[in-house]
Design a protein around this motif. Sequence first.
Motif, PDB file in Angstrom:
ATOM      1  N   UNK A 149       8.996   6.762 -10.759  1.00  0.00           N
ATOM      2  CA  UNK A 149       9.042   5.881  -9.582  1.00  0.00           C
ATOM      3  C   UNK A 149       8.130   4.681  -9.773  1.00  0.00           C
ATOM      4  N   UNK A 150       6.906   4.927 -10.232  1.00  0.00           N
ATOM      5  CA  UNK A 150       5.956   3.825 -10.430  1.00  0.00           C
ATOM      6  C   UNK A 150       6.402   2.891 -11.541  1.00  0.00           C
ATOM      7  N   UNK A 151       7.159   3.408 -12.509  1.00  0.00           N
ATOM      8  CA  UNK A 151       7.680   2.565 -13.592  1.00  0.00           C
ATOM      9  C   UNK A 151       8.834   1.690 -13.113  1.00  0.00           C
ATOM     10  N   UNK A 175       2.476  -0.097 -13.267  1.00  0.00           N
ATOM     11  CA  UNK A 175       1.392  -1.014 -12.904  1.00  0.00           C
ATOM     12  C   UNK A 175       0.417  -0.368 -11.924  1.00  0.00           C
ATOM     13  N   UNK A 176       0.755   0.791 -11.408  1.00  0.00           N
ATOM     14  CA  UNK A 176      -0.093   1.472 -10.437  1.00  0.00           C
ATOM     15  C   UNK A 176      -1.360   2.013 -11.091  1.00  0.00           C
ATOM     16  N   UNK A 177      -2.391   2.219 -10.279  1.00  0.00           N
ATOM     17  CA  UNK A 177      -3.545   3.005 -10.720  1.00  0.00           C
ATOM     18  C   UNK A 177      -3.116   4.472 -10.731  1.00  0.00           C
ATOM     19  N   UNK A 178      -3.370   5.163 -11.836  1.00  0.00           N
ATOM     20  CA  UNK A 178      -2.880   6.533 -12.016  1.00  0.00           C
ATOM     21  C   UNK A 178      -4.052   7.496 -12.149  1.00  0.00           C
ATOM     22  N   UNK A 179      -3.970   8.600 -11.409  1.00  0.00           N
ATOM     23  CA  UNK A 179      -4.887   9.727 -11.578  1.00  0.00           C
ATOM     24  C   UNK A 179      -4.039  10.963 -11.854  1.00  0.00           C
ATOM     25  N   UNK A 203       5.744  -2.113  -7.719  1.00  0.00           N
ATOM     26  CA  UNK A 203       4.860  -2.384  -6.589  1.00  0.00           C
ATOM     27  C   UNK A 203       4.100  -1.141  -6.123  1.00  0.00           C
ATOM     28  N   UNK A 204       4.448   0.037  -6.636  1.00  0.00           N
ATOM     29  CA  UNK A 204       3.689   1.241  -6.286  1.00  0.00           C
ATOM     30  C   UNK A 204       2.215   0.997  -6.612  1.00  0.00           C
ATOM     31  N   UNK A 205       1.359   1.285  -5.639  1.00  0.00           N
ATOM     32  CA  UNK A 205      -0.060   0.938  -5.773  1.00  0.00           C
ATOM     33  C   UNK A 205      -0.870   1.995  -6.521  1.00  0.00           C
ATOM     34  N   UNK A 206      -0.693   3.253  -6.143  1.00  0.00           N
ATOM     35  CA  UNK A 206      -1.406   4.348  -6.793  1.00  0.00           C
ATOM     36  C   UNK A 206      -0.423   5.485  -7.059  1.00  0.00           C
ATOM     37  N   UNK A 256       0.830  -1.210   0.000  1.00  0.00           N
ATOM     38  CA  UNK A 256       0.000   0.000   0.000  1.00  0.00           C
ATOM     39  C   UNK A 256       0.863   1.259   0.000  1.00  0.00           C
ATOM     40  N   UNK A 257       1.805   1.308  -0.924  1.00  0.00           N
ATOM     41  CA  UNK A 257       2.678   2.476  -1.062  1.00  0.00           C
ATOM     42  C   UNK A 257       2.333   3.196  -2.361  1.00  0.00           C
ATOM     43  N   UNK A 258       2.091   4.496  -2.260  1.00  0.00           N
ATOM     44  CA  UNK A 258       1.688   5.308  -3.405  1.00  0.00           C
ATOM     45  C   UNK A 258       2.667   6.457  -3.603  1.00  0.00           C
ATOM     46  N   UNK A 259       2.489   7.210  -4.702  1.00  0.00           N
ATOM     47  CA  UNK A 259       3.395   8.314  -5.020  1.00  0.00           C
ATOM     48  C   UNK A 259       2.599   9.486  -5.559  1.00  0.00           C
ATOM     49  N   UNK A 260       3.145  10.695  -5.348  1.00  0.00           N
ATOM     50  CA  UNK A 260       2.468  11.908  -5.800  1.00  0.00           C
ATOM     51  C   UNK A 260       3.496  13.008  -6.054  1.00  0.00           C
ATOM     52  N   UNK A 261       3.109  13.996  -6.867  1.00  0.00           N
ATOM     53  CA  UNK A 261       3.959  15.153  -7.102  1.00  0.00           C
ATOM     54  C   UNK A 261       3.510  15.928  -8.315  1.00  0.00           C
ATOM     55  N   UNK A 262       3.941  17.204  -8.388  1.00  0.00           N
ATOM     56  CA  UNK A 262       3.569  18.065  -9.495  1.00  0.00           C
ATOM     57  C   UNK A 262       4.762  18.540 -10.286  1.00  0.00           C
ATOM     58  N   UNK A 263       4.600  18.708 -11.590  1.00  0.00           N
ATOM     59  CA  UNK A 263       5.617  19.193 -12.513  1.00  0.00           C
ATOM     60  C   UNK A 263       6.796  18.204 -12.533  1.00  0.00           C
TER      61      UNK A 263
END
Length: 318
Positions: free
Chosen positions: A191-193, A261-265, A197-200, A175-182
């Motif tokens: 990171x998700x690529x 493989x993560x769900x991406x928004x 295992x990154x989830x979202x 249950x590890x996710x990632x976020x950021x802008x620009x």
Amino acid sequence: MPLVDMPLHELEHYQGRNPRPADFEEYWDTALAEMRAVDSNLELTPHPIAADFAECFDLWFTGVGGARIHAKFLRPKGKADCPAVLQFHGYTWHSGEWHDKLAYVANGICVASLDCRGQGGLSEDVGGVKGPTHKGHIIRGLDDAPEKLLFRSIFLDTAQLAKIVMEMPEVDANRVSAMGGSQGGALTIACAALEPRIRRAAPVYPFLSDYRRTWEMDQGGSAYEEIRHFFRMHDPRHTREEEIFTRLGYIDIQFLAPRVRAEVMMGVGLMDNICLPSTQFAAYNKLGGLKSTVVYPDYGHEGLPGFGDITYDFLARP
């Protein structure tokens, strides 16, 4: 509405213009093998802050090339099996203030916020490349071997941080996710690529995508001005144009996107003239998994109203 780029129905099918290096997959497989061979030499130093529900630490690890990399790490006090969020900042900036991460921690979520090497935070840039370094990090290493591109190291730092966080005893690695802008949006995708295992993932107007499209649209200023400067100083007649854009393809997130493989928004402003919407969709359209966009027709490269709350709900979801 006025347009700075393609209409939305064209953006949704755009596949990018920048050339992809023939050995792209081998390049990143080799890079990941190098990263996995590094002894991270993890160090956590307590950082005092007035929040009785949180424990805060300066986190240090050794990245590729021997650089010592810093991140802020916060965890809920006395809890186990916690989800975690990785945060990545904008170009030249830093990991932000401690207090702005506490909303996640108060909800039982660990937070790790990276300082990109050589930018506004504490992480080390070990340097040592041939060719110019003036104006920015995109061109650092561009006149050296492809393995010397600085963003190769920064992309790997994101994956190494993810691995470190996933191995912490208080974190649920699923249950590890990632976020950021620009730039942070680009690093979220990278990171998700590189850590599947990154989830979202919640990137906002991601940078570092489809360099040639930016150039052809005459949007080489501001965040991408270093590419213009590189051509003016080192290839004024563009005799090396194909070679240069192909070399930049190694650090073009649109080519990493199929690994995600993560769900991406993804948040996007259709008036963005810093990171053109088409360059963002070049990456988004190559994502193979579950994905969605949150579109702001009248907004550019700026705060997107409500998107912070939408991101919080997305990443905090069980």
